[in-house]
Design an enzyme around this catalytic site. Structure first.
Site, mmCIF file in Angstrom:
data_model
loop_
_atom_site.group_PDB
_atom_site.id
_atom_site.type_symbol
_atom_site.label_atom_id
_atom_site.label_comp_id
_atom_site.label_asym_id
_atom_site.label_seq_id
_atom_site.Cartn_x
_atom_site.Cartn_y
_atom_site.Cartn_z
ATOM 1 N N GLU A 42 12.729 32.028 41.583
ATOM 2 C CA GLU A 42 11.787 31.092 42.160
ATOM 3 C C GLU A 42 12.303 29.692 41.805
ATOM 4 O OE1 GLU A 42 7.752 31.552 40.805
ATOM 5 O OE2 GLU A 42 7.102 29.795 41.937
ATOM 6 N N ARG A 267 12.943 42.512 29.900
ATOM 7 C CA ARG A 267 13.346 41.107 29.845
ATOM 8 C C ARG A 267 14.171 40.856 28.599
ATOM 9 N NH1 ARG A 267 10.031 37.953 33.018
ATOM 10 N NH2 ARG A 267 10.614 35.930 32.222
ATOM 11 N N LYS A 277 10.224 29.538 31.890
ATOM 12 C CA LYS A 277 10.416 28.266 32.572
ATOM 13 C C LYS A 277 9.291 27.298 32.247
ATOM 14 C CE LYS A 277 11.703 30.387 36.454
ATOM 15 N NZ LYS A 277 11.933 30.608 37.873
HETATM 16 P P1 ATP Z 1 10.196 32.692 33.719
HETATM 17 O O1 ATP Z 1 9.245 33.568 32.994
HETATM 18 O O2 ATP Z 1 11.271 32.121 32.867
HETATM 19 O O3 ATP Z 1 9.522 31.655 34.539
HETATM 20 P P2 ATP Z 1 10.531 34.264 36.049
HETATM 21 O O4 ATP Z 1 10.648 35.733 35.957
HETATM 22 O O5 ATP Z 1 9.262 33.711 36.534
HETATM 23 O O6 ATP Z 1 10.981 33.655 34.670
HETATM 24 P P3 ATP Z 1 12.158 34.055 38.355
HETATM 25 O O7 ATP Z 1 12.734 32.848 38.963
HETATM 26 O O8 ATP Z 1 11.092 34.769 39.077
HETATM 27 O O9 ATP Z 1 11.673 33.636 36.911
HETATM 28 O O10 ATP Z 1 13.315 35.061 37.938
HETATM 29 C C1 ATP Z 1 14.341 35.489 38.802
HETATM 30 C C2 ATP Z 1 14.838 36.818 38.329
HETATM 31 O O11 ATP Z 1 15.298 36.740 36.980
HETATM 32 C C3 ATP Z 1 13.736 37.843 38.354
HETATM 33 O O12 ATP Z 1 14.244 39.018 38.933
HETATM 34 C C4 ATP Z 1 13.369 38.032 36.926
HETATM 35 O O13 ATP Z 1 12.918 39.326 36.706
HETATM 36 C C5 ATP Z 1 14.676 37.741 36.209
HETATM 37 N N1 ATP Z 1 14.410 37.245 34.859
HETATM 38 C C6 ATP Z 1 13.672 36.182 34.510
HETATM 39 N N2 ATP Z 1 13.599 36.052 33.174
HETATM 40 C C7 ATP Z 1 14.317 37.075 32.650
HETATM 41 C C8 ATP Z 1 14.621 37.506 31.324
HETATM 42 N N3 ATP Z 1 14.177 36.858 30.258
HETATM 43 N N4 ATP Z 1 15.396 38.615 31.184
HETATM 44 C C9 ATP Z 1 15.855 39.261 32.258
HETATM 45 N N5 ATP Z 1 15.612 38.915 33.517
HETATM 46 C C10 ATP Z 1 14.837 37.839 33.732
HETATM 47 MG MG MG Z 2 8.806 34.960 38.581
#
Ligand code: ATP
Ligand code: MG
Length: 565
Positions: A42, A267, A277
């Site tokens: 995102e 994660r 984020k």
């Molecule tokens: P955040 O919690 O940091 O905002 P998010 O999951 O909302 O992370 P996205 O932009 O939706 O951020 O993430 C893109 C991809 O990266 C998704 O498939 C998500 O599952 C993966 N991802 C995000 N954070 C992690 C993590 N800590 N470990 C592994 N994969 C991750």
């Molecule tokens: Mg997300």
């Protein structure tokens, strides 16, 4: 429906984690004939090392199975998203080795299609417009132990639903007055399935579609359909979406479209930092760090600025592997991977971080010798540079002792050491200040030991690094420590927030004396300062005023700790 098909895959010969096991099974069963993944960020912040795990996994699967991996921006929330983030994400994924060719997609490209799918659900009696307030909807959702209550609007006619939904789209209603919900089951044990919201009204400009849309689809509706539209085979996401898989499947089944398989993995969490984020944005906006690419940040751009290499991060991701159990990985493992990489690749130069003057009393006053020195001792890293040698040098304050402890093999009064690649010197005297602290060290050198080799077979135990004081360039060196003092930031004690654990000493700035060849080093080219660690020139610097970031120290406490375990 997909633009391009990944070629039929065979199971590659890599070690099998649970995802690869699953994919192999799917290929063997003929459920899918190829592997097509996607990385779906995102664009509401910069990518961090957790995303790197997902990037390495998704693009790695595509590589191993001769498949494809799309880059898809999951841009359904107009309020938080921005093109600045889109650009940074592209750069970071590419830097990490992700290749998506022309398969760069945006969920917002599918808004029209998604809208049609929503109308189809309404026509099929599988979705309705709910006019309860957000609070009522929350209240009526029930809890884990109490079933939800059906909305009084749940049984609106298809015509009424269509009319309201079209007027929602046309912008006739204000935010929050209506939502579109899937009509599933308000008593479902999985709360996600209790008539989830599919669309909400948002009078907000979107970074790509502008003012076109007044309604925006929710993640659960968008994601599965985007995967389906792109012909994704395996939709890999993190564990918090486990309960959403049922909805993922429901939407695709309800619309009878191509059906990818969602697979969840744990994660990544790392000690002494945060990988969210929301929290990272807070650190940037409140000025706790110097920006998204502050080398203390766990962001990809921060790690890059600090001097970490893509290969080191890939190695790290390979070592941690993928599993379904949540775990916290030690920051030291990341540093270990960086050190391993740089040990083999980084050319070596001399710099003195904490300088003390050393005068070679028997060396001609206005003489300079230029030594050709290799950038690696064993020649494994090609290259040489010229290093000036003169009567007055700087050495590391810590390499000299007034009262040397036992087995101290460096410099003290009467001791002889080798100056790296230059000469043997013997300490003759030392000038101290009024507090008895050494200020200037006096030595004599043995002209027969030129190049640092023994003239007569006599041995010295210590070799120390040095720079010529007349030729050395003062450089700002930024020494980094953990951003937080607490190892597990998921475990912040009650009444405190993660900000209470910011490390006040995470950045220390010193002035070092560096050999001239280092001053011209281009930003991003990580080198070893002999005996001290790996350092990366920072874009803030110029050849006249160089700035270096310490990437990692040489000392490997992580590997030692592992050995002890
Ligand atoms: P955040 O919690 O940091 O905002 P998010 O999951 O909302 O992370 P996205 O932009 O939706 O951020 O993430 C893109 C991809 O990266 C998704 O498939 C998500 O599952 C993966 N991802 C995000 N954070 C992690 C993590 N800590 N470990 C592994 N994969 C991750
Ligand atoms: Mg997300």
């Amino acid at each position: 429906m997909t633009q391009e098909r990944a070629v039929p895959a065979e199971a590659p010969e890599t070690s099998l984690d649970f995802i690869r096991t699953r994919i192999n099974q799917d290929l063997a069963d003929g459920r899918y004939t190829c592997v097509h993944t996607r990385f779906p960020p995102e664009p509401n912040g910069y990518l961090h090392i957790g995303h790197a795990k997902s990037i390495c996994l998704n693009f790695g699967l595509a590589r191993d199975y001769h498949g494809l991996c799309n880059l898809r921006f999951d841009d359904t929330n107009p309020v938080k998203e921005d093109t600045e983030y889109v650009d940074s994400i592209r750069e970071d994924v590419r830097w990490l080795g992700g290749e998506w060719d022309d398969r760069e997609f945006y969920a917002s490209d599918y808004f029209e299609k998604l809208y049609e799918f929503a109308e189809q659900l309404i026509r099929d009696g599988k979705a309705y417009v709910d006019s309860q307030s957000a609070d009522e909807i929350r209240e009526n959702r029930g809890t884990l132990t109490r079933p939800g209550t059906e909305s009084p609007y749940r049984n609106r006619s298809v015509e009424e639903n269509l009319d309201l939904f079209r007027r929602m789209r046309a912008g006739e209603f204000t935010d929050g007055t209506h939502v579109l919900r899937a009509k599933i089951d308000m008593a479902a044990p999985n709360i996600v399935m209790r008539d989830p919201t599919l669309y909400r009204i948002r009078h907000a400009a979107h970074h790509r579609t502008g003012d076109t849309w007044k309604i925006y689809p929710m993640y659960d509706f968008t994601h599965c359909l985007s995967d389906s539209i792109e012909g994704i085979t395996h939709s890999i996401c993190t564990l918090e979406f486990v309960n959403n898989r049922e909805l993922y499947d429901w939407v695709l089944d309800a619309l009878q479209v191509y059906h990818p398989q969602q697979i969840e993995f744990a994660r990544l969490g790392i000690t002494y930092t945060v990988l969210s984020k929301r929290k990272l944005i807070h650190l940037v906006k409140e000025g706790h760090v110097r920006g998204w690419d502050d080398p203390r940040m766990p962001t990809i751009c921060g790690l890059r600025r600090r001097g970490f290499t893509p290969e080191a991060i890939q190695d790290f991701c390979a070592r941690i592997g993928v599993a379904r159990a949540e775990n916290l990985v030690e920051y030291g493992l990341l540093e270990f991977c960086v050190r391993e990489q740089l040990n083999a690749l980084a050319p070596r130069y001399m710099a003195v971080l904490d300088p003390i003057k050393l005068i070679i009393d028997n060396y001609p006053e206005d003489q300079t010798e230029w030594f050709d020195m290799p950038v690696s001792q064993d020649g494994t890293i090609p290259g040489e540079r010229k290093v000036p040698f003169a009567r007055e040098l700087y050495i590391e304050r810590d390499d000299f002792r007034l009262d040397p402890p036992k087995k101290f093999h460096r410099l003290y009064q009467g001791a002889e050491v080798r100056l790296r690649y230059a000469y043997y010197i013997t300490c003759t005297s030392v000038e101290c200040d009024e507090n008895g602290l050494p200020q200037v060290i006096h030595c004599t050198y043995d002209p027969q030991s030129r190049g640092g080799s023994s003239p007569d077979g006599r041995k010295v135990k210590g070799t120390i690094h040095w720079v010529s004081s007349r030729h050395a360039v003062p450089a700002e060196v930024r020494l980094y420590d953990h951003l937080f003092t607490l190892a597990n930031l998921n475990d912040v004690p009650e009444g405190k927030t993660f900000l209470d654990f910011l490390n006040p000493d995470s950045l220390k700035i010193i002035t070092a004396m560096i050999e001239p060849a280092l001053a011209a080093m281009p930003a991003g080219k990580t080198v070893q300062f002999e005996r001290l660690g790996y350092f990366c020139p920072d874009p803030d610097g110029t050849p006249e005023k160089p700035v270096f970031n310490r990437t990692v120290t040489l000392k490997d406490s992580w590997a030692k700790q592992e050995q002890r375990r």
